[in-house]
Design an enzyme around this catalytic site. Structure first.
Site, PDB file in Angstrom:
ATOM      1  N   LYS A   1       0.751  -1.212   0.087  1.00  0.00           N
ATOM      2  CA  LYS A   1      -0.065   0.216   0.052  1.00  0.00           C
ATOM      3  C   LYS A   1       0.997   1.122   0.024  1.00  0.00           C
ATOM      4  CE  LYS A   1      -2.645   1.264   3.460  1.00  0.00           C
ATOM      5  NZ  LYS A   1      -2.081   2.641   3.851  1.00  0.00           N
TER       6      LYS A   1
ATOM      7  N   GLU B   1       0.919   5.622  -0.065  1.00  0.00           N
ATOM      8  CA  GLU B   1      -0.034   6.926   0.148  1.00  0.00           C
ATOM      9  C   GLU B   1       0.316   7.960  -1.051  1.00  0.00           C
ATOM     10  OE1 GLU B   1       0.462   8.718   3.988  1.00  0.00           O
ATOM     11  OE2 GLU B   1      -0.096   6.615   5.028  1.00  0.00           O
TER      12      GLU B   1
ATOM     13  N   GLU C   1      -9.284   7.644   3.267  1.00  0.00           N
ATOM     14  CA  GLU C   1      -9.479   7.840   4.719  1.00  0.00           C
ATOM     15  C   GLU C   1      -9.820   9.385   5.038  1.00  0.00           C
ATOM     16  OE1 GLU C   1      -5.962   6.700   6.881  1.00  0.00           O
ATOM     17  OE2 GLU C   1      -6.459   7.760   8.512  1.00  0.00           O
TER      18      GLU C   1
END
Ligand code: KIV
Length: 268
Positions: A116, A118, A185
């Protein structure tokens, strides 16, 4: 019977079938095993371990070696779930070459099945390059904790038009780069819904409302193990801190009173 091993193509198909995707963080073998056996689809070895395992104020101090160590442990406990490892701060931002090398270590050394990353527009080339060498990437946009200093704290993103457009552009870039899914998020629920509608890859929300294709929580938050701060989006499904405290108090009392170990727990 529990469905078969969760794979990257299976996660994509779940969105197409309209099935909700469940994800939780895990940082060690025992938790990985328990969550996996309970049926969670994705085990995310999150750099949130900086807060809940290491007691750091942010995720920024977490290193690549620490993430690889924790990922190895979680992978040993995972039979069915897809294991995704978070790439920590500075392990993918310096150059595309460095990002490919480090992403590869998560698969080669730690046994993860995906990484993952960002960031959206700014990470397009990086995500593309990692995907091109066969490593599945989960994106992460909105409130990206590795950028807290740019945001000025853990602030909900996408509240005004400019930020909203930026979150949408980031999400579209992640999809264009070839990511197989994306974490949203800390964004308003209606923006979570719009991004989910616009993308063909599954969205996994955390503080992004009900309409995402799946949901993820930090396991220490949802089990009530971590109480330093509790974001609004966290639902506590258990009070493990309370249960642990009671068990430890009982142990202390029994040892002090000479009740433990009893016959049942002694060798002869
Ligand atoms: O680090 C983490 O645990 C995460 C999730 C909160 C999505 O990135």
């Amino acid at each position: 019977m529990m469905p078969a091993k969760v794979t990257v193509p299976e996660i994509i198909k779940m969105k197409q079938r309209g099935e909700k995707i469940t994800a939780l963080t895990a940082y060690d073998y025992s938790f990985g095993r328990i969550l996996d056996a309970a049926g969670v689809d994705i085990l995310l070895v999150g750099d949130s371990l900086g807060s809940v395992i290491q007691g750091q104020k942010s995720t920024l101090p977490v290193t690549l070696e620490e993430m690889i160590y924790h990922t190895k442990a979680v992978v040993r406990g995972a039979e069915r779930a897809l294991t995704v490892a978070d790439m920590p701060f500075l392990s993918y931002q310096v150059s595309v070459e460095q990002a490919k090398q480090n992403a590869g270590r998560f698969l080669q050394e730690a046994g993860a099945e995906a990484v993952k990353i960002e960031g959206g527009v700014a990470m397009l080339e990086t995500i593309k390059a990692i995907v091109q060498i066969g490593i599945p990437v989960m994106g992460h946009v909105g409130l990206t904790p590795q950028s807290i200093h740019r945001f000025g704290g853990y602030k909900v993103q996408g509240k005004d038009k400019k930020q909203r457009d930026a979150v949408l552009a980031d999400a579209l870039s992640v999809e264009e780069a070839g990511a197989f899914s994306i974490v949203l998020e800390g964004i308003p629920a209606d923006l979570g819904q719009e991004v989910t509608r616009r993308l063909t890859i599954p969205t996994i929300g955390i503080g992004a409302g009900l309409h995402c294709d799946g949901q993820v929580l930090v396991v220490h938050d949802m089990l009530g193990l971590f109480d330093m701060y509790t974001p609004k989006f966290v639902k506590k499904y258990a009070d493990l801190k309370g249960i642990m405290s009671e068990a430890v108090k009982t142990f202390i009392a029994e040892v002090r009173e000479g009740k433990f170990p009893d016959e049942q727990h002694s060798f002869h």
